[in-house]
Motif scaffolding. Structure first.
Motif, short mmCIF file in Angstrom:
data_model
loop_
_atom_site.label_atom_id
_atom_site.label_comp_id
_atom_site.label_asym_id
_atom_site.label_seq_id
_atom_site.Cartn_x
_atom_site.Cartn_y
_atom_site.Cartn_z
N GLY A 235 12.54 55.59 10.50
CA GLY A 235 13.04 55.95 9.19
C GLY A 235 12.70 54.89 8.15
O GLY A 235 12.24 53.80 8.47
N SER A 236 12.95 55.20 6.92
CA SER A 236 12.59 54.30 5.83
C SER A 236 13.61 53.17 5.67
O SER A 236 14.69 53.19 6.25
CB SER A 236 12.51 55.08 4.51
N ARG A 237 13.25 52.21 4.83
CA ARG A 237 14.15 51.11 4.51
C ARG A 237 15.42 51.64 3.84
O ARG A 237 16.53 51.18 4.11
CB ARG A 237 13.43 50.12 3.59
N ARG A 238 15.25 52.63 3.01
CA ARG A 238 16.38 53.24 2.33
C ARG A 238 17.33 53.90 3.33
O ARG A 238 18.54 53.86 3.18
CB ARG A 238 15.88 54.27 1.31
N PHE A 239 16.75 54.53 4.35
CA PHE A 239 17.57 55.18 5.37
C PHE A 239 18.42 54.16 6.12
O PHE A 239 19.57 54.41 6.46
CB PHE A 239 16.68 55.95 6.36
N GLU A 240 17.84 52.98 6.36
CA GLU A 240 18.60 51.88 6.98
C GLU A 240 19.77 51.48 6.10
O GLU A 240 20.86 51.16 6.60
CB GLU A 240 17.68 50.67 7.21
N GLY A 241 19.57 51.51 4.79
CA GLY A 241 20.64 51.16 3.87
C GLY A 241 21.80 52.14 3.93
O GLY A 241 22.96 51.76 3.76
N ASN A 242 21.47 53.41 4.18
CA ASN A 242 22.52 54.44 4.30
C ASN A 242 23.16 54.44 5.68
O ASN A 242 24.29 54.92 5.84
CB ASN A 242 21.93 55.83 4.02
N CYS A 243 22.46 53.89 6.67
CA CYS A 243 22.98 53.82 8.04
C CYS A 243 22.76 52.40 8.58
O CYS A 243 21.89 52.17 9.44
CB CYS A 243 22.26 54.82 8.94
N PRO A 244 23.50 51.41 8.08
CA PRO A 244 23.31 50.02 8.51
C PRO A 244 23.43 49.87 10.03
O PRO A 244 24.35 50.42 10.64
CB PRO A 244 24.45 49.28 7.80
N ASP A 288 15.19 46.19 -3.92
CA ASP A 288 15.48 45.40 -5.12
C ASP A 288 15.98 43.99 -4.79
O ASP A 288 16.31 43.21 -5.68
CB ASP A 288 16.52 46.13 -5.98
N GLY A 289 16.04 43.67 -3.48
CA GLY A 289 16.48 42.34 -3.06
C GLY A 289 17.99 42.19 -2.98
O GLY A 289 18.49 41.11 -2.63
N LYS A 290 18.72 43.26 -3.27
CA LYS A 290 20.18 43.20 -3.22
C LYS A 290 20.70 43.79 -1.91
O LYS A 290 20.08 44.68 -1.34
CB LYS A 290 20.77 43.98 -4.41
N GLU A 291 21.83 43.28 -1.47
CA GLU A 291 22.43 43.75 -0.23
C GLU A 291 22.92 45.19 -0.40
O GLU A 291 23.49 45.55 -1.43
CB GLU A 291 23.60 42.84 0.16
N TYR A 292 22.68 46.00 0.63
CA TYR A 292 23.11 47.39 0.59
C TYR A 292 24.64 47.47 0.42
O TYR A 292 25.39 46.68 0.98
CB TYR A 292 22.74 48.11 1.89
N LYS A 293 25.09 48.47 -0.33
CA LYS A 293 26.52 48.64 -0.55
C LYS A 293 27.25 48.95 0.75
O LYS A 293 28.38 48.49 0.97
CB LYS A 293 26.76 49.77 -1.56
N LYS A 294 26.61 49.71 1.62
CA LYS A 294 27.27 50.04 2.89
C LYS A 294 27.38 48.83 3.81
O LYS A 294 28.28 48.76 4.63
CB LYS A 294 26.53 51.19 3.58
N VAL A 295 26.45 47.89 3.65
CA VAL A 295 26.55 46.63 4.41
C VAL A 295 27.76 45.84 3.93
O VAL A 295 28.51 45.27 4.73
CB VAL A 295 25.26 45.80 4.26
N GLN A 296 27.96 45.83 2.63
CA GLN A 296 29.12 45.14 2.06
C GLN A 296 30.43 45.78 2.53
O GLN A 296 31.38 45.08 2.89
CB GLN A 296 29.04 45.18 0.53
N LYS A 297 30.46 47.12 2.54
CA LYS A 297 31.65 47.82 3.00
C LYS A 297 31.90 47.58 4.48
O LYS A 297 33.04 47.44 4.91
CB LYS A 297 31.50 49.32 2.73
#
Length: 353
Positions: A235-244, A288-297
């Motif tokens: 999956g894409s990098r974005r998909f990883e962001g949605n599913c950390p 964008d170099g910022k931590e994913y919101k779901k990672v923060q949660k």
């Protein structure tokens, strides 16, 4: 319970264990990226690819490519003498009226209301834990041997089969066929809706030439396991962001990744353009170099759990006594069978299926 150790992998494989630890934390090094990219399926010879593809299960990040792959493999498996059976569930309403398909009271993805299979197709148990202790749990993978109908009945008239014979490599329960101890007859099962007003009869099997990462959790892959090797579309990098943690789930299914000299014996390979340096350089950050919101949660949730974790109060003496009892307690096969046959200990008189 705080899980801190990797249990599937060989303890002597320090390189793989350290790699998993860094992937788990989301911080990969340049060497880690190089190692992971060496597992790209495209780096293998055509001969080796063919050899691996014959025994591999594909694992996808998304459902749609998984569905397409399953149908393509089914098409390759079927023939004029080995036709495809499209087995539709039968629903029954409160008046006793039966109709093909899914009742609206059942969610679309909860149960397999249509199963499309043929002899030789790779399938998995779906929507049921038939007998987990026998190796028949939700997600168990096997191969269709035969589809059994009553005389004069067939899938074209919408009739459900009596049962489907599946060869499960991991099966360890009572033997149904003396000559084929891994063959298991999978019956049609029934389930009522949450409201209890209607019922659906269905075959608890779906195609498993490919699976999604979410349905592959809990599996071990490698030599000596029912699935010897997987080929993963991460999956894409974005998909990883949605599913950390998705990439860690993929990688940690493997029991080994071959040797530094020869990665072709690895239990896991990655494919498609999604597997690139950018995808696995930092698993916590977006483009964008910022931590994913779901990672923060997730980090916030972990802190909450750690703050409210339950401390075990058992003493060392009690622990030692319990281990001694478990180690020394033995019962005969006959006694165990009597316990299994005695249904009074069950919470329900219904069979698991």
């Amino acid at each position: 319970m705080n899980l801190t150790k990797s249990m599937r992998q060989n303890k002597a494989d320090k390189i793989f264990l350290k790699l998993l630890k860094r992937v788990r934390s989301g911080k990969t090094t340049t060497k880690d990226v190089e190692l992971l990219m060496s597992l790209h399926f495209g780096k293998l010879s055509e001969k080796k690819k063919k050899e691996i593809m014959e025994k591999a299960t594909y694992v996808f990040a998304n459902k749609e490519p998984m569905r397409v792959h399953n149908m393509e493999k089914l098409k390759e498996t079927q023939s004029e003498t080995n036709p495809v059976a499209r087995i539709s569930a039968i629903s029954t309403d409160t008046s006793g009226l039966k109709y093909k398909g899914r009742s609206s009271h059942f969610k679309k993805d909860d149960l397999p209301f249509v199963t499309t299979i043929c002899r030789g197709a790779k399938v998995q148990v779906t929507g049921r834990n038939l007998e987990p202790s026998w190796g028949l749990y939700n997600g168990s993978v096997g191969t269709i041997v035969e589809i059994i109908y009553n005389k004069g009945e067939n899938p074209l008239d919408g009739t459900l089969p009596q049962y489907v014979i599946v060869d499960f490599p991991q099966y360890c329960g009572p033997i149904w066929s003396e000559k084929n101890p891994k063959w298991v007859p999978i019956p049609i099962v029934k389930q009522k809706c949450e409201k209890g007003c209607c019922e659906m009869s269905f075959l608890p099997l779906t195609l498993a030439f490919a699976k999604t990462g979410h349905t592959f959790q809990g599996q071990s892959v490698g030599k000596g396991h029912p699935i010897p090797v997987i080929i993963v579309q991460p999956g894409s990098r974005r998909f990883e962001g949605n599913c950390p943690g998705l990439f860690y789930v993929f990688l940690s299914r493997a029991t080994d990744i071959g040797s530094e000299e020869d990665r072709s014996t690895s239990a896991i390979f990655f494919h498609t353009e999604d597997m690139n340096n950018d995808r696995i350089t930092d698993l916590l950050l977006g483009a964008d170099g910022k931590e994913y919101k779901k990672v923060q949660k997730r980090r916030k949730w972990v802190r909450f759990l750690e703050k409210h974790k339950y401390e075990i109060t058992i003493t060392k003496k009690e622990k030692k006594s319990l281990i001694k009892w478990a180690t020394n307690t033995r019962i005969s096969k006959e006694t165990l069978q009597n316990i299994v046959d005695d249904g009074s200990w069950r919470q329900s008189n219904e069979l698991n299926y």
